[in-house]
Design an enzyme around this catalytic site. Structure first.
Site, short mmCIF file in Angstrom:
data_model
loop_
_atom_site.label_atom_id
_atom_site.label_comp_id
_atom_site.label_asym_id
_atom_site.label_seq_id
_atom_site.Cartn_x
_atom_site.Cartn_y
_atom_site.Cartn_z
N PHE A 117 0.83 -1.19 0.00
CA PHE A 117 0.00 0.00 0.00
C PHE A 117 0.88 1.25 0.00
O PHE A 117 1.79 1.38 0.79
CB PHE A 117 -0.92 -0.01 1.23
CG PHE A 117 -1.77 1.23 1.32
CD1 PHE A 117 -2.71 1.52 0.33
CD2 PHE A 117 -1.61 2.13 2.37
CE1 PHE A 117 -3.48 2.67 0.40
CE2 PHE A 117 -2.38 3.27 2.45
CZ PHE A 117 -3.32 3.55 1.46
N GLN A 118 0.60 2.16 -0.90
CA GLN A 118 1.34 3.42 -1.05
C GLN A 118 2.83 3.21 -1.29
O GLN A 118 3.67 3.95 -0.79
CB GLN A 118 1.08 4.35 0.14
CG GLN A 118 -0.37 4.79 0.19
CD GLN A 118 -0.61 5.99 1.08
OE1 GLN A 118 0.03 6.14 2.10
NE2 GLN A 118 -1.57 6.81 0.69
#
Ligand SMILES: Cc1ncc(C[n+]2csc(CCOP(=O)(O)OP(=O)(O)O)c2C)c(N)n1
Lengths: 572, 168
Positions: A117-118
């Site tokens: 994530f990210q």
């Protein structure tokens, strides 16, 4: 004496290093990957964190700070989208050699490469647009990496450096001490020019009949403007400047020929054409300056002073290259020139060109023109403001009509030409400079590109005068459409789709005024400049279809300037 | 003109990428590139074969110098030097052709390093021109697969000057 080593977390080390580097401001925006730093920031009192509203804004703010102070601008953003949002600002800083240190959060080391994530490979993404970048993979390397980042960003030819910080680096601990110096075997900038080259250049200059100093941003970056002024004045040499060089020599001085190149003055470009010795200092023979390379200073003996060896012989092959820092080379050159020739015949020609084609615009039809607004701003601030222009026609009018007295006062995105630069860059400048007016000059198009940062200016009560030169067009593109694309005004007319700028500014919490009447210009400027605290917006509704002249069409010889509007009956 | 450029780079994360990225960002071409260890643990040597006129090569060398991770850049074309390349070439063979292929391999001082009932794999080392010659001679048999290492090169009588610099 070395301070005793202490056990610190990566986040603590981060701040200790910034303290050592005497960082005053961080321009940033928080997120998951940098929470540990923001937790620590809560207790830090030796620097201030400035909250931007978009990470691109943070990078331009850091540029504004760096360009006005000469120190590194510091940015802190989270991983993934936080990091990718900085890319335009980093590219901008790379093209204009602005020292930045950009800290990006990163997913934990163990997750790198997992499409976590990210996660974004910001080190890979920014490799071609940074002077250097680092991924910290061991907390024990953190302090040394930060030291190297600041050293690389600010020495030699300055530029942006990215330091990518995986989340686990900030949480884990190690013994901390800040290195006194760094050893980078492959990085040894050369500062003093080669003595024999300087001697040769001096003898050529002493014998020159029609010399010309062509000065770029490098002279300002190396703090060499006093040295430059002394050299030019001692021998009565004419000086022309690039967009980034403006302010290196006072604009009101007779010896200044103003800017050269695509929208430079007729007399500066004529001087380039006819000079017999051209001395380029801290400039890079950019295509917007040279036009057609083979016709650029065709008869001149060329001397090139630059700290970056790759700048030399890149676009134009020169006769005497001098690799070194302008601040060292200019005085050495000055000393080595015993006596120069009498310049009066050369000046007589230059004055003739100056008289033949002065900068001019229509003044008698009662309509409001951009050039007039810039002229009045220059007058009202006596050439002493920090002027941050955006990109487009107004940018060129600022370069032509604002008479800069001081270096580090004209901030402009030159190399990358980034619309949306001015609003945030002026904010960064306002943190650095408190005793001079700050003018952010925008087109109606570019003003909307980082308009969110207006709230940053309001929140920190920065006394910035935001100016919009509103021609209801993406003016510079419209100009090219008129001149070179068969008058197909495709998607450049904003007449029906601009916001109400005055209302918008008020919504952000600042006073705003607009006019389309030349008679009211001075009153508005006075309102803007006399406001003690907080920003103000001045909107000047100017005629829609003006063009920037003179102009050298792209790729043409700079002797082939279009000096006036081609089609005078269309003037309205 | 062809140039062989030898580069000492610090053995840091991404150093190789940085060189490759610079070449593509600047639009310089690469004929071959090879990288490997040197006598110093923290330093790798890249050998790049490129081409261009003098101004372009000058620019390439300067751009390489400008990268923070490069420690030393030498255009070997300016010096006496040795160039070598290694090729593994898998050649198809029919009944009765093996002897002939082995002869060719011997002429090029190669070795047979693998064989099955359809192909025979030769290892040939030498200056790149010699490998090209071998490839030409072997082509009529049908080259099934080939891997070339790219050029590695060393200045003749080089005094290992890179050791003078300390490496952090
Ligand atoms: C981010 C970005 N997108 C597009 C451009 C291309 N561009 C250059 S000038 C210009 C027009 C600018 O219009 P405006 O801000 O209204 O200023 P004006 O030229 O009218 O003074 C455009 C679109 C650019 N320089 N930057």
């Amino acid at each position: 004496m070395k301070a005793a080593q202490r056990m610190l977390t990566g986040a603590e080390i981060f701040f200790e290093c910034l303290r050592e580097e005497k960082v005053e401001y961080i321009f940033g925006y928080p997120g998951g990957a940098t929470l540990k730093i923001y937790e620590k920031l809560h207790d830090v009192d030796f620097l201030e964190h400035i909250l931007c509203r978009h990470e691109q804004g943070a990078t331009h703010m850091a540029e504004g700070y760096a360009k006005t102070t000469g120190k590194a601008g510091v940015v802190l953003v989270t991983s993934g989208p936080g990091a990718t949002n900085t890319v335009t600002g980093i590219a901008d800083a790379y093209m204009d050699s602005v020292p930045l240190v950009v800290f990006t959060g990163q997913v934990p080391t163990a997750l790198i490469g997992n499409d976590a994530f990210q996660e974004a490979d910001i080190v890979g993404i920014t490799r071609p647009i940074t002077k250097h970048n680092f991924l910290v993979r061991d907390v024990r390397e953190l302090a040394e990496t930060i030291k190297k980042a600041f050293y690389i960003a600010t020495t030699g030819r300055p530029g942006p450096v990215v330091v990518d910080l995986p989340k686990d680096m900030l949480n884990s601990s190690c013994l901390y001490s800040y290195p006194d110096q760094v050893n980078i075997p492959g990085y040894k900038p050369r500062y003093s020019g080669h003595v024999n080259q300087i001697k040769k250049a001096a003898s050529v200059l002493a014998d020159a009949k029609r010399p010309l100093l062509y000065v770029g941003g490098g002279v300002i970056m190396s703090h060499a403007t006093e040295e430059l002024r002394a050299l030019a004045r001692a021998f009565n040499f004419p000086v022309t400047m690039t967009l980034q060089g403006l302010g290196a020599f006072p604009g009101i001085d007779r010896q200044s020929l103003g800017m050269l190149g695509m929208h430079g003055t007729y007399w500066a470009n004529q001087a380039v054409n006819h000079c017999d010795v051209l001395v380029a200092i801290g400039a890079r023979f950019d295509d917007r300056v040279t036009g057609k390379i083979s016709a650029f200073a065709p008869d001149a003996y060329k001397i090139h002073v630059d700290i970056d060896p790759t700048a030399i012989d890149k676009n134009v092959v020169v006769d005497i290259p001098i690799v070194g820092d302008a601040r060292k080379v200019i005085p050495a050159l000055h000393k080595a020139i015993k006596k120069a020739r009498d310049m009066s015949a050369w000046w007589a020609r230059i004055e003739e060109w100056r008289r033949a084609c002065p900068l001019s615009y229509e003044k008698n039809d009662g309509k409001l023109r951009s050039e007039y607004v810039i002229e009045r701003l220059s007058e009202a601030t006596k050439g002493n403001a920090i002027v941050v222009s955006d990109v487009g026609q107004h940018q060129m009018w600022v370069a032509q009509y604002y008479k800069f007295n001081h270096p580090r006062s004209h901030l402009s995105s030159g190399g990358l030409g980034t619309m949306g630069f001015s609003v945030p860059a002026s904010i960064g400048a306002a943190f650095a400079v408190k005793d001079r007016p700050i003018l952010s000059i925008n087109g109606d198009g570019g003003f909307q590109m980082n308009i969110q940062e207006l709230i940053t200016a309001v929140a920190y009560k920065l006394p910035i005068v935001f100016v919009i030169i509103n021609n209801s067009f993406l003016g510079m593109v419209r100009q090219w459409q008129e001149l070179f694309y068969d008058e197909k005004y495709s998607f450049t007319d904003l007449s029906d789709s601009n916001p109400d700028f005055v209302q918008a500014a008020r919504a952000f919490g600042m006073p705003a005024y607009a006019t389309d009447d030349p008679v009211r210009v001075d009153a508005l400027i006075e309102k803007g400049l006399s406001r003690g605290e907080g920003p103000v917006l001045l909107e000047f509704k100017v005629v829609k279809e003006d063009m920037v002249f003179p102009m050298v069409p792209a790729g043409a010889a700079i002797s082939d300037m279009i000096v006036k509007r081609l089609n005078p009956e269309r003037m309205m | 003109m062809k140039h062989v450029i030898s580069i000492h780079v610090a053995n840091t994360f991404g150093a190789f990428d940085r060189v490759a990225t610079m070449f593509s960002a600047k639009g310089f071409n690469i004929h071959s590139i090879s990288i490997g260890e040197t006598e110093i643990r923290e330093v790798s040597r890249m050998t790049i074969v490129t081409s261009g006129d003098d101004q372009l090569i000058d620019q390439i060398v300067k751009q390489l110098h400008r990268l923070i991770d490069t420690i030393k850049v030498v255009d070997l074309t300016d010096h006496e030097h040795v160039e070598r390349e290694l090729a593994l070439i898998a050649v198809n063979y029919q009944k009765g052709q093996l002897e002939e292929i082995k002869n060719i391999s011997d002429i090029f001082r190669g070795f047979i390093v693998d064989i099955n009932n359809k192909t025979v794999t030769l290892e040939i080392t030498g200056p790149p021109a010699k490998i090209n010659a071998a490839v030409n001679v072997l082509a009529p048999f049908g080259i099934k697969e080939m891997a070339r290492s790219g050029t590695v090169a060393l200045k003749r009588g080089e005094q290992l000057a890179a050791q003078k610099k300390e490496v952090a």
